[in-house]
Design a protein around this motif. Structure first.
Motif, PDB file in Angstrom:
ATOM      1  N   ILE A  62       6.757  -6.204  15.132  1.00 11.36           N
ATOM      2  CA  ILE A  62       7.776  -5.158  15.085  1.00 11.36           C
ATOM      3  C   ILE A  62       8.646  -5.328  13.842  1.00 11.36           C
ATOM      4  O   ILE A  62       8.943  -4.354  13.141  1.00 11.36           O
ATOM      5  CB  ILE A  62       8.629  -5.171  16.369  1.00 11.36           C
ATOM      6  CG1 ILE A  62       7.783  -4.716  17.557  1.00 11.36           C
ATOM      7  CG2 ILE A  62       9.860  -4.283  16.229  1.00 11.36           C
ATOM      8  CD1 ILE A  62       8.447  -4.924  18.893  1.00 11.36           C
ATOM      9  N   ALA A  63       9.013  -6.562  13.533  1.00 16.88           N
ATOM     10  CA  ALA A  63       9.838  -6.825  12.353  1.00 16.88           C
ATOM     11  C   ALA A  63       9.085  -6.452  11.079  1.00 16.88           C
ATOM     12  O   ALA A  63       9.657  -5.872  10.153  1.00 16.88           O
ATOM     13  CB  ALA A  63      10.249  -8.293  12.318  1.00 16.88           C
ATOM     14  N   PHE A  64       7.793  -6.772  11.028  1.00 16.76           N
ATOM     15  CA  PHE A  64       6.981  -6.425   9.855  1.00 16.76           C
ATOM     16  C   PHE A  64       6.917  -4.910   9.658  1.00 16.76           C
ATOM     17  O   PHE A  64       7.071  -4.402   8.552  1.00 16.76           O
ATOM     18  CB  PHE A  64       5.568  -6.989  10.014  1.00 16.76           C
ATOM     19  CG  PHE A  64       4.647  -6.626   8.893  1.00 16.76           C
ATOM     20  CD1 PHE A  64       4.701  -7.314   7.695  1.00 16.76           C
ATOM     21  CD2 PHE A  64       3.742  -5.587   9.031  1.00 16.76           C
ATOM     22  CE1 PHE A  64       3.856  -6.981   6.653  1.00 16.76           C
ATOM     23  CE2 PHE A  64       2.900  -5.249   8.002  1.00 16.76           C
ATOM     24  CZ  PHE A  64       2.952  -5.947   6.805  1.00 16.76           C
ATOM     25  N   ARG A  65       6.727  -4.189  10.749  1.00 18.80           N
ATOM     26  CA  ARG A  65       6.668  -2.724  10.649  1.00 18.80           C
ATOM     27  C   ARG A  65       7.997  -2.144  10.195  1.00 18.80           C
ATOM     28  O   ARG A  65       8.033  -1.193   9.414  1.00 18.80           O
ATOM     29  CB  ARG A  65       6.261  -2.121  11.992  1.00 18.80           C
ATOM     30  CG  ARG A  65       4.820  -2.364  12.328  1.00 18.80           C
ATOM     31  CD  ARG A  65       4.475  -1.774  13.668  1.00 18.80           C
ATOM     32  NE  ARG A  65       3.122  -2.128  14.034  1.00 18.80           N
ATOM     33  CZ  ARG A  65       2.297  -1.306  14.641  1.00 18.80           C
ATOM     34  NH1 ARG A  65       2.693  -0.101  14.969  1.00 18.80           N
ATOM     35  NH2 ARG A  65       1.091  -1.690  14.949  1.00 18.80           N
ATOM     36  N   ASN A  66       9.090  -2.706  10.691  1.00 19.27           N
ATOM     37  CA  ASN A  66      10.411  -2.222  10.273  1.00 19.27           C
ATOM     38  C   ASN A  66      10.638  -2.465   8.783  1.00 19.27           C
ATOM     39  O   ASN A  66      11.163  -1.604   8.082  1.00 19.27           O
ATOM     40  CB  ASN A  66      11.514  -2.896  11.085  1.00 19.27           C
ATOM     41  CG  ASN A  66      11.617  -2.328  12.479  1.00 19.27           C
ATOM     42  OD1 ASN A  66      11.131  -1.239  12.755  1.00 19.27           O
ATOM     43  ND2 ASN A  66      12.236  -3.068  13.364  1.00 19.27           N
ATOM     44  N   ARG A  67      10.245  -3.646   8.300  1.00 17.22           N
ATOM     45  CA  ARG A  67      10.403  -3.936   6.870  1.00 17.22           C
ATOM     46  C   ARG A  67       9.536  -3.005   6.037  1.00 17.22           C
ATOM     47  O   ARG A  67       9.961  -2.489   5.004  1.00 17.22           O
ATOM     48  CB  ARG A  67      10.034  -5.394   6.578  1.00 17.22           C
ATOM     49  CG  ARG A  67      11.106  -6.375   6.944  1.00 17.22           C
ATOM     50  CD  ARG A  67      10.842  -7.741   6.341  1.00 17.22           C
ATOM     51  NE  ARG A  67       9.555  -8.301   6.738  1.00 17.22           N
ATOM     52  CZ  ARG A  67       9.350  -9.038   7.822  1.00 17.22           C
ATOM     53  NH1 ARG A  67      10.358  -9.307   8.621  1.00 17.22           N
ATOM     54  NH2 ARG A  67       8.161  -9.518   8.097  1.00 17.22           N
ATOM     55  N   ALA A  68       8.300  -2.777   6.473  1.00 14.91           N
ATOM     56  CA  ALA A  68       7.397  -1.894   5.735  1.00 14.91           C
ATOM     57  C   ALA A  68       7.938  -0.464   5.709  1.00 14.91           C
ATOM     58  O   ALA A  68       7.868   0.211   4.681  1.00 14.91           O
ATOM     59  CB  ALA A  68       6.002  -1.926   6.359  1.00 14.91           C
ATOM     60  N   ALA A  69       8.490  -0.019   6.820  1.00  8.91           N
ATOM     61  CA  ALA A  69       9.053   1.332   6.863  1.00  8.91           C
ATOM     62  C   ALA A  69      10.254   1.435   5.927  1.00  8.91           C
ATOM     63  O   ALA A  69      10.430   2.446   5.240  1.00  8.91           O
ATOM     64  CB  ALA A  69       9.456   1.687   8.289  1.00  8.91           C
ATOM     65  N   GLY A  70      11.066   0.393   5.879  1.00 11.65           N
ATOM     66  CA  GLY A  70      12.217   0.390   4.979  1.00 11.65           C
ATOM     67  C   GLY A  70      11.795   0.419   3.525  1.00 11.65           C
ATOM     68  O   GLY A  70      12.375   1.136   2.706  1.00 11.65           O
ATOM     69  N   MET A  92      10.913   3.515  -1.561  1.00 10.68           N
ATOM     70  CA  MET A  92      10.002   4.013  -2.597  1.00 10.68           C
ATOM     71  C   MET A  92      10.038   5.540  -2.658  1.00 10.68           C
ATOM     72  O   MET A  92      10.007   6.119  -3.745  1.00 10.68           O
ATOM     73  CB  MET A  92       8.587   3.504  -2.337  1.00 10.68           C
ATOM     74  CG  MET A  92       8.452   2.010  -2.559  1.00 10.68           C
ATOM     75  SD  MET A  92       6.821   1.390  -2.168  1.00 10.68           S
ATOM     76  CE  MET A  92       5.910   2.000  -3.565  1.00 10.68           C
ATOM     77  N   ARG A  93      10.097   6.188  -1.491  1.00  9.24           N
ATOM     78  CA  ARG A  93      10.186   7.651  -1.492  1.00  9.24           C
ATOM     79  C   ARG A  93      11.489   8.115  -2.124  1.00  9.24           C
ATOM     80  O   ARG A  93      11.522   9.093  -2.876  1.00  9.24           O
ATOM     81  CB  ARG A  93      10.074   8.181  -0.064  1.00  9.24           C
ATOM     82  CG  ARG A  93       8.666   8.190   0.467  1.00  9.24           C
ATOM     83  CD  ARG A  93       8.569   8.990   1.752  1.00  9.24           C
ATOM     84  NE  ARG A  93       9.409   8.449   2.810  1.00  9.24           N
ATOM     85  CZ  ARG A  93       9.021   7.558   3.702  1.00  9.24           C
ATOM     86  NH1 ARG A  93       7.800   7.084   3.666  1.00  9.24           N
ATOM     87  NH2 ARG A  93       9.852   7.145   4.642  1.00  9.24           N
ATOM     88  N   ALA A  94      12.568   7.415  -1.845  1.00 11.89           N
ATOM     89  CA  ALA A  94      13.861   7.784  -2.438  1.00 11.89           C
ATOM     90  C   ALA A  94      13.835   7.588  -3.944  1.00 11.89           C
ATOM     91  O   ALA A  94      14.396   8.384  -4.691  1.00 11.89           O
ATOM     92  CB  ALA A  94      14.970   6.939  -1.812  1.00 11.89           C
ATOM     93  N   LYS A  95      13.167   6.542  -4.400  1.00 10.75           N
ATOM     94  CA  LYS A  95      13.077   6.286  -5.836  1.00 10.75           C
ATOM     95  C   LYS A  95      12.258   7.388  -6.515  1.00 10.75           C
ATOM     96  O   LYS A  95      12.569   7.814  -7.613  1.00 10.75           O
ATOM     97  CB  LYS A  95      12.412   4.935  -6.084  1.00 10.75           C
ATOM     98  CG  LYS A  95      12.455   4.507  -7.536  1.00 10.75           C
ATOM     99  CD  LYS A  95      11.735   3.188  -7.756  1.00 10.75           C
ATOM    100  CE  LYS A  95      12.586   2.049  -7.265  1.00 10.75           C
ATOM    101  NZ  LYS A  95      11.982   0.736  -7.608  1.00 10.75           N
ATOM    102  N   ASP A  96      11.196   7.859  -5.834  1.00 14.42           N
ATOM    103  CA  ASP A  96      10.379   8.937  -6.401  1.00 14.42           C
ATOM    104  C   ASP A  96      11.151  10.247  -6.498  1.00 14.42           C
ATOM    105  O   ASP A  96      10.903  11.056  -7.376  1.00 14.42           O
ATOM    106  CB  ASP A  96       9.126   9.148  -5.556  1.00 14.42           C
ATOM    107  CG  ASP A  96       8.109   8.043  -5.760  1.00 14.42           C
ATOM    108  OD1 ASP A  96       8.219   7.310  -6.767  1.00 14.42           O
ATOM    109  OD2 ASP A  96       7.210   7.903  -4.917  1.00 14.42           O
ATOM    110  N   ARG A  97      12.083  10.464  -5.604  1.00  9.07           N
ATOM    111  CA  ARG A  97      12.871  11.697  -5.613  1.00  9.07           C
ATOM    112  C   ARG A  97      14.090  11.608  -6.531  1.00  9.07           C
ATOM    113  O   ARG A  97      14.903  12.509  -6.563  1.00  9.07           O
ATOM    114  CB  ARG A  97      13.367  12.011  -4.210  1.00  9.07           C
ATOM    115  CG  ARG A  97      12.279  12.354  -3.253  1.00  9.07           C
ATOM    116  CD  ARG A  97      12.862  12.714  -1.917  1.00  9.07           C
ATOM    117  NE  ARG A  97      11.824  12.722  -0.911  1.00  9.07           N
ATOM    118  CZ  ARG A  97      12.023  12.488   0.363  1.00  9.07           C
ATOM    119  NH1 ARG A  97      13.219  12.241   0.804  1.00  9.07           N
ATOM    120  NH2 ARG A  97      11.023  12.504   1.211  1.00  9.07           N
ATOM    121  N   SER A  98      14.207  10.541  -7.267  1.00  7.46           N
ATOM    122  CA  SER A  98      15.424  10.286  -8.030  1.00  7.46           C
ATOM    123  C   SER A  98      15.551  11.126  -9.297  1.00  7.46           C
ATOM    124  O   SER A  98      16.405  10.862 -10.119  1.00  7.46           O
ATOM    125  CB  SER A  98      15.518   8.803  -8.378  1.00  7.46           C
ATOM    126  OG  SER A  98      14.466   8.450  -9.250  1.00  7.46           O
TER     127      SER A  98
END
Length: 62
Positions: free
Chosen positions: A27-35, A40-46
């Motif tokens: 669960i922790a790994f999935r949360n980190r990956a989602a974060g 990365m998506r926010a950086k692409d929209r920058s």
């Protein structure tokens, strides 16, 4: 009577400690990956222009 119930609880905790630990790590790994993906998506929209995508194999056929 109370001691037997406590013994059962301790036994069950010890029995399920390893699988529960694995589930929590997953669960922790999935949360980190989602974060990371969100960052990365926010950086692409920058403000940078999106790269044009090449067509797939079907678009290149003769």
């Amino acid at each position: 009577m109370e001691l037997t119930g406590l013994g059962i609880v301790v036994f069950l905790i010890l029995l399920f400690a390893k699988p529960l630990s694995s589930v929590l790590k997953s669960i922790a790994f999935r949360n980190r990956a989602a974060g990371k993906a969100k960052m990365m998506r926010a950086k692409d929209r920058s403000g940078r222009a999106p790269k044009s995508r090449r067509t797939g194999k079907r678009g290149r056929r003769g």
